[in-house]
Each structure stands twice: as structure tokens, then as C-alpha cells.
Scaffold this motif. Structure first.
Motif, PDB file in Angstrom:
ATOM      1  N   LEU A  60      61.341  32.178   9.322  1.00 50.76           N
ATOM      2  CA  LEU A  60      61.864  33.788   9.513  1.00 50.76           C
ATOM      3  C   LEU A  60      61.586  35.161   8.137  1.00 50.76           C
ATOM      4  CD1 LEU A  60      65.391  33.810  10.855  1.00 50.76           C
ATOM      5  CD2 LEU A  60      64.938  35.199   9.617  1.00 50.76           C
ATOM      6  N   VAL A  61      62.463  34.528   7.170  1.00 53.35           N
ATOM      7  CA  VAL A  61      62.228  36.347   6.652  1.00 53.35           C
ATOM      8  C   VAL A  61      60.838  36.781   5.938  1.00 53.35           C
ATOM      9  CG1 VAL A  61      63.884  35.304   5.387  1.00 53.35           C
ATOM     10  CG2 VAL A  61      62.006  34.853   4.274  1.00 53.35           C
ATOM     11  N   GLU A  62      60.109  35.739   6.016  1.00 56.89           N
ATOM     12  CA  GLU A  62      58.597  36.382   6.021  1.00 56.89           C
ATOM     13  C   GLU A  62      58.274  37.155   7.870  1.00 56.89           C
ATOM     14  OE1 GLU A  62      56.175  32.829   4.983  1.00 56.89           O
ATOM     15  OE2 GLU A  62      56.360  33.021   3.109  1.00 56.89           O
ATOM     16  N   GLU A  63      58.670  37.328   8.527  1.00 57.69           N
ATOM     17  CA  GLU A  63      58.523  37.784   9.634  1.00 57.69           C
ATOM     18  C   GLU A  63      59.006  39.033   9.136  1.00 57.69           C
ATOM     19  OE1 GLU A  63      58.485  36.615  13.584  1.00 57.69           O
ATOM     20  OE2 GLU A  63      58.040  34.744  13.583  1.00 57.69           O
ATOM     21  N   PHE A  64      59.968  39.640   8.508  1.00 60.58           N
ATOM     22  CA  PHE A  64      60.311  40.731   7.990  1.00 60.58           C
ATOM     23  C   PHE A  64      59.662  41.263   6.932  1.00 60.58           C
ATOM     24  CE2 PHE A  64      64.592  38.986   6.122  1.00 60.58           C
ATOM     25  CZ  PHE A  64      63.977  39.176   4.796  1.00 60.58           C
ATOM     26  N   ILE A  65      59.243  40.586   6.012  1.00 55.32           N
ATOM     27  CA  ILE A  65      57.831  40.841   4.553  1.00 55.32           C
ATOM     28  C   ILE A  65      57.117  41.066   4.723  1.00 55.32           C
ATOM     29  CG2 ILE A  65      57.183  40.070   2.732  1.00 55.32           C
ATOM     30  CD1 ILE A  65      59.778  37.679   2.133  1.00 55.32           C
ATOM     31  N   LEU A  66      56.368  40.705   6.090  1.00 54.23           N
ATOM     32  CA  LEU A  66      54.746  41.108   6.885  1.00 54.23           C
ATOM     33  C   LEU A  66      55.105  42.313   7.112  1.00 54.23           C
ATOM     34  CD1 LEU A  66      52.076  40.685   7.660  1.00 54.23           C
ATOM     35  CD2 LEU A  66      52.987  39.461   9.027  1.00 54.23           C
ATOM     36  N   PRO A  67      55.977  42.997   8.166  1.00 55.44           N
ATOM     37  CA  PRO A  67      56.052  44.208   8.348  1.00 55.44           C
ATOM     38  C   PRO A  67      56.371  45.447   6.958  1.00 55.44           C
ATOM     39  CG  PRO A  67      57.568  43.099   9.396  1.00 55.44           C
ATOM     40  CD  PRO A  67      56.811  42.030   9.487  1.00 55.44           C
ATOM     41  N   LYS A 117      49.934  33.865   7.395  1.00 54.66           N
ATOM     42  CA  LYS A 117      49.459  32.510   7.614  1.00 54.66           C
ATOM     43  C   LYS A 117      50.513  31.737   6.985  1.00 54.66           C
ATOM     44  CE  LYS A 117      46.853  31.754   3.722  1.00 54.66           C
ATOM     45  NZ  LYS A 117      46.240  31.088   2.887  1.00 54.66           N
ATOM     46  N   HIS A 118      51.296  31.961   6.189  1.00 54.23           N
ATOM     47  CA  HIS A 118      52.787  30.557   5.805  1.00 54.23           C
ATOM     48  C   HIS A 118      53.666  30.996   7.296  1.00 54.23           C
ATOM     49  CE1 HIS A 118      52.179  32.692   1.364  1.00 54.23           C
ATOM     50  NE2 HIS A 118      51.664  31.914   1.952  1.00 54.23           N
ATOM     51  N   ILE A 119      53.687  32.472   7.707  1.00 50.74           N
ATOM     52  CA  ILE A 119      54.628  32.047   9.200  1.00 50.74           C
ATOM     53  C   ILE A 119      53.700  30.778  10.230  1.00 50.74           C
ATOM     54  CG2 ILE A 119      54.554  33.414  11.328  1.00 50.74           C
ATOM     55  CD1 ILE A 119      54.679  35.695  10.340  1.00 50.74           C
ATOM     56  N   GLN A 120      52.400  31.252  10.628  1.00 45.07           N
ATOM     57  CA  GLN A 120      51.521  30.077  10.643  1.00 45.07           C
ATOM     58  C   GLN A 120      51.949  29.119  10.814  1.00 45.07           C
ATOM     59  OE1 GLN A 120      47.586  30.892  11.157  1.00 45.07           O
ATOM     60  NE2 GLN A 120      46.884  29.190  13.233  1.00 45.07           N
ATOM     61  N   LEU A 121      51.594  28.605   9.461  1.00 46.68           N
ATOM     62  CA  LEU A 121      51.978  27.205   8.676  1.00 46.68           C
ATOM     63  C   LEU A 121      52.506  26.054   8.456  1.00 46.68           C
ATOM     64  CD1 LEU A 121      50.853  25.004   6.389  1.00 46.68           C
ATOM     65  CD2 LEU A 121      52.520  26.610   4.754  1.00 46.68           C
ATOM     66  N   PHE A 122      54.350  27.447   9.267  1.00 51.97           N
ATOM     67  CA  PHE A 122      56.165  27.226   9.361  1.00 51.97           C
ATOM     68  C   PHE A 122      55.927  26.804  10.841  1.00 51.97           C
ATOM     69  CE2 PHE A 122      57.083  29.279   4.996  1.00 51.97           C
ATOM     70  CZ  PHE A 122      56.561  28.089   3.906  1.00 51.97           C
ATOM     71  N   ARG A 123      55.164  27.414  11.701  1.00 48.84           N
ATOM     72  CA  ARG A 123      55.304  26.628  13.166  1.00 48.84           C
ATOM     73  C   ARG A 123      54.496  25.162  12.957  1.00 48.84           C
ATOM     74  NH1 ARG A 123      54.018  32.640  15.158  1.00 48.84           N
ATOM     75  NH2 ARG A 123      55.881  34.056  14.722  1.00 48.84           N
ATOM     76  N   GLN A 124      53.432  25.059  12.449  1.00 51.24           N
ATOM     77  CA  GLN A 124      52.951  23.812  12.948  1.00 51.24           C
ATOM     78  C   GLN A 124      53.203  23.250  12.189  1.00 51.24           C
ATOM     79  OE1 GLN A 124      49.053  24.012  12.013  1.00 51.24           O
ATOM     80  NE2 GLN A 124      48.566  26.316  12.832  1.00 51.24           N
ATOM     81  N   PHE A 125      54.550  23.476  11.400  1.00 50.29           N
ATOM     82  CA  PHE A 125      54.814  22.572  10.265  1.00 50.29           C
ATOM     83  C   PHE A 125      56.380  21.853  11.667  1.00 50.29           C
ATOM     84  CE2 PHE A 125      59.208  21.519   8.409  1.00 50.29           C
ATOM     85  CZ  PHE A 125      59.150  20.017   8.543  1.00 50.29           C
ATOM     86  N   HIS A 126      57.155  23.266  12.011  1.00 47.53           N
ATOM     87  CA  HIS A 126      57.981  22.184  12.859  1.00 47.53           C
ATOM     88  C   HIS A 126      57.406  22.516  14.449  1.00 47.53           C
ATOM     89  CE1 HIS A 126      60.879  23.778  15.947  1.00 47.53           C
ATOM     90  NE2 HIS A 126      60.389  24.049  16.544  1.00 47.53           N
ATOM     91  N   ALA A 127      56.032  22.474  14.437  1.00 44.55           N
ATOM     92  CA  ALA A 127      56.180  21.262  16.310  1.00 44.55           C
ATOM     93  C   ALA A 127      55.733  19.861  15.503  1.00 44.55           C
ATOM     94  CB  ALA A 127      54.892  21.933  16.443  1.00 44.55           C
ATOM     95  N   GLU A 185      68.151  23.095  16.709  1.00 42.32           N
ATOM     96  CA  GLU A 185      68.204  24.937  16.335  1.00 42.32           C
ATOM     97  C   GLU A 185      68.533  25.596  15.073  1.00 42.32           C
ATOM     98  OE1 GLU A 185      67.444  25.935  19.497  1.00 42.32           O
ATOM     99  OE2 GLU A 185      67.558  23.888  19.904  1.00 42.32           O
ATOM    100  N   MET A 186      67.524  26.968  14.927  1.00 46.47           N
ATOM    101  CA  MET A 186      67.306  27.445  14.132  1.00 46.47           C
ATOM    102  C   MET A 186      68.502  29.619  14.403  1.00 46.47           C
ATOM    103  SD  MET A 186      66.800  26.248  11.533  1.00 46.47           S
ATOM    104  CE  MET A 186      66.297  28.174  10.916  1.00 46.47           C
ATOM    105  N   ILE A 187      69.086  29.626  13.899  1.00 47.93           N
ATOM    106  CA  ILE A 187      69.128  30.791  14.031  1.00 47.93           C
ATOM    107  C   ILE A 187      68.138  31.789  13.665  1.00 47.93           C
ATOM    108  CG2 ILE A 187      71.655  30.806  12.426  1.00 47.93           C
ATOM    109  CD1 ILE A 187      69.945  32.683  10.048  1.00 47.93           C
ATOM    110  N   GLY A 188      68.548  33.095  15.056  1.00 50.17           N
ATOM    111  CA  GLY A 188      67.579  34.014  15.463  1.00 50.17           C
ATOM    112  C   GLY A 188      68.145  34.938  16.499  1.00 50.17           C
ATOM    113  N   PRO A 189      67.362  35.550  17.208  1.00 46.82           N
ATOM    114  CA  PRO A 189      66.133  35.397  16.794  1.00 46.82           C
ATOM    115  C   PRO A 189      65.438  36.249  15.958  1.00 46.82           C
ATOM    116  CG  PRO A 189      66.804  37.322  18.546  1.00 46.82           C
ATOM    117  CD  PRO A 189      67.503  36.065  18.320  1.00 46.82           C
ATOM    118  N   ALA A 190      64.055  35.977  15.271  1.00 49.76           N
ATOM    119  CA  ALA A 190      63.652  36.498  14.199  1.00 49.76           C
ATOM    120  C   ALA A 190      63.378  37.691  13.966  1.00 49.76           C
ATOM    121  CB  ALA A 190      62.463  35.854  13.611  1.00 49.76           C
ATOM    122  N   GLN A 191      62.808  38.652  14.711  1.00 44.91           N
ATOM    123  CA  GLN A 191      62.905  39.972  15.469  1.00 44.91           C
ATOM    124  C   GLN A 191      64.281  40.732  15.750  1.00 44.91           C
ATOM    125  OE1 GLN A 191      62.400  37.862  17.973  1.00 44.91           O
ATOM    126  NE2 GLN A 191      60.255  38.153  18.280  1.00 44.91           N
TER     127      GLN A 191
END
Length: 304
Positions: free
Chosen positions: A74-81, A110-120, A131-137
């Protein structure tokens, strides 16, 4: 004055040595060992959870592990932009700086993608929705509306936090699931370079600012910390919802309130206190001058 020997060239060299691929970390058929803990006790504090037995503590630990990697995603989704926005004005400048920042952004993606795959993988194996807090956006929009120096300080806090977690709590814990530990190790290997780049970013963004401007940025950093703390309280409630579903028992209101308070404090230490008090983060605060370090250290004990 900033006292470090970090350079963009050195970061590039170290990043090249540390590079890895997702398919090497999570190959087809990878399995989590639910007979092991996922999180070290220093972060999870699940052994200290009141009123739960050993089997329930492990279930709560697994829920905390899912939450931990999901929060990083989640936090890497604001770090990236943020990093991309910081790199864009540099495109006609120092080539090493641009390459290092763009590499930083690529690794965060890459980390965002890795953690999504871990979640799955976790979701398919655990059997109970977490459930997780959010949405990330929405969280990213709230963070990114702040002063760029304040956001850079928050990101620096997060990067040094991840270093502290791995080196002090995870690396030498033999009881943690090997696959989960591998995910954290490879995340740490690249975040070690990001922490150095973030230090340089804070230094650049603070250059030329007066004491009043820096003080405002520190206030906004603390404002974002309070916003995230509210999110952690909500996440603790979601964790306990998952705990009740996974164990098949409803906690009575008093017990749930006690467990909520204990686990919320565990999350506060994991994501706020441990970063805020990291010696390298403290060094950057001291370099800002004025009352920045003193102000933050007055707040820090609430998150121990």
C-alpha cells in the motif's frame, strides 16, 4: 550538515548486485508453511496477546504477516509516483542521479507486484478473507497532497523502518516461515539502497529552505503520521474480524477491546515508532536543524 557517504553511483552499483526477479522469489508451486510464524514476536506481539491460546496466537500471527506485506504494498503505491515526480525535473541533469531514481521507481513497482502475488498465495492457502484498509489510491492522494519535504521524510522513515525490522527482528529468527523470510530478505536488499536515495532526496528538498519552512514540513510529517495511525486502528479492527472468522469464535466486547488496544499498539510500533526512532532517520532530522528532531522525539514515545 548531513554526515553520510551516500552517492548515486554507489547506489547504482549496489542495486545491480542486489537485483532479483519475482519468479525466483515466488516460483510456481511456492507454499507458505502455516506451521511456522510469519512475523517475529518483536513486531507481531502476538505471544503477548491477552486471552488467546497458542493455536490462536499463530493464526493471529499469520494475519499480521498478511497485513505487514499488504501495508508495504500500500505505501509503495504512493512512494512510486512520488519518486517519479522527483525524477522528472532531473531528466536533463546528472545521469547517475536519474538512473538511480528511475531504478528506485522500477524496484518499487516490482515490490508492489511481489506483494500482490503474495496476497494471492496467502488468500488461497489461509482460507479466511483478511481485509485491508484502503483503497490505496485514496491513501496515496491524502499523503501526496502534502509538502514534498514532508512526504520525503515519511518515505525516509518507511525505508529505514524496513531496514530495522529485517536486521533487528527478522534475519536471525529461526522460527519464521522460510518463504516469508525470503520475501522480506529480498525486499530489504533493495530497500537498503532506497533508504540511501531517500536520504539524498531529503537533503536536496531541504536545501535552501528557512527554519520556518522546515518546521512546517515536520508538522506535516506528523500530520501524516496521525492519519496513518488512524488507519492502523482501523486495520487492527479488520485483523480481529479475520481472527474471529478464522478461529470460529466471537470475542466478548471487553476482551475484544483489550486485544484491540494491545494489537493497535503493536502496529503503532511496527509502522510508526520503529521508523521515527531509527538512528539514521534521527540523523537526517538533526541535519535539518532547528527543533525538528526535538519535536518528533516528543511524539515518539506514544508509538513504543
Amino acid at each position: 550538515m548531513y554526515h553520510h557517504n551516500f552517492t548515486y553511483g554507489a547506489v547504482l552499483d549496489a542495486s545491480a548486485r542486489a537485483a532479483w526477479r519475482i519468479e525466483d522469489i515466488l516460483p510456481p508451486g511456492a507454499k507458505l508453511d502455516f506451521n511456522c510464524d510469519f512475523m517475529p514476536e518483536a513486531l507481531a506481539r502476538t505471544d503477548a496477546a491477552p486471552g488467546v491460546d497458542s493455536n490462536e496466537r499463530r493464526i493471529l500471527n499469520h494475519i499480521r504477516g498478511h497485513e505487514y506485506l499488504s501495508i508495504f504494498g500500500l505505501v509503495e503505491e504512493f512512494i512510486l509516483p512520488f519518486v517519479l515526480d522527483h525524477a522528472r525535473p532531473q531528466l536533463d541533469g546528472d545521469d547517475l542521479r536519474v538512473r538511480a531514481l528511475l531504478g528506485f521507481a522500477g524496484e518499487e513497482a516490482k515490490h508492489i507486484q511481489l506483494f500482490r502475488q503474495f496476497h494471492a498465495l496467502f488468500t488461497a492457502s489461509f482460507g479466511t478473507p483478511c481485509e485491508m484498509i484502503g483503497p490505496a489510491q485514496a491513501i496515496a492522494a491524502e499523503i501526496l497532497r502534502h509538502d514534498v519535504l514532508a512526504v520525503a521524510l515519511l518515505i525516509l522513515h518507511i525505508e529505514w523502518m524496513s531496514q530495522r525490522h529485517y536486521l533487528e527482528s527478522i534475519r536471525d529468527d529461526a522460527g519464521v516461515d522460510p518463504l516469508f523470510k525470503s520475501l522480506l530478505k529480498h525486499h530489504w536488499m533493495e530497500e537498503a539502497q532506497h533508504a540511501r536515495l531517500d536520504t539524498l532526496m531529503v537533503e536536496a528538498l531541504a536545501a535552501g529552505r528557512n527554519a520556518e519552512s522546515i518546521a512546517r514540513a515536520v508538522d506535516e510529517y506528523l500530520e501524516m503520521g496521525a492519519f496513518l495511525d488512524g488507519g492502523l486502528a482501523s486495520q487492527t479492527r479488520l485483523n480481529l474480524d479475520a481472527f474471529e472468522a478464522a478461529t470460529g469464535r466471537a470475542l466478548d466486547p471487553d476482551h475484544r477491546a483489550t486485544l484491540q488496544a494491545q494489537q493497535h499498539q503493536a502496529l503503532r510500533w511496527s509502522y510508526i515508532g520503529s521508523g521515527m526512532t531509527h538512528p539514521k532517520f534521527q540523523a537526517s532530522l538533526a541535519a535539518l536543524g532547528g527543533a525538528a528532531q526535538t519535536h518528533i522525539n516528543q511524539v515518539a514515545p506514544a508509538f513504543y
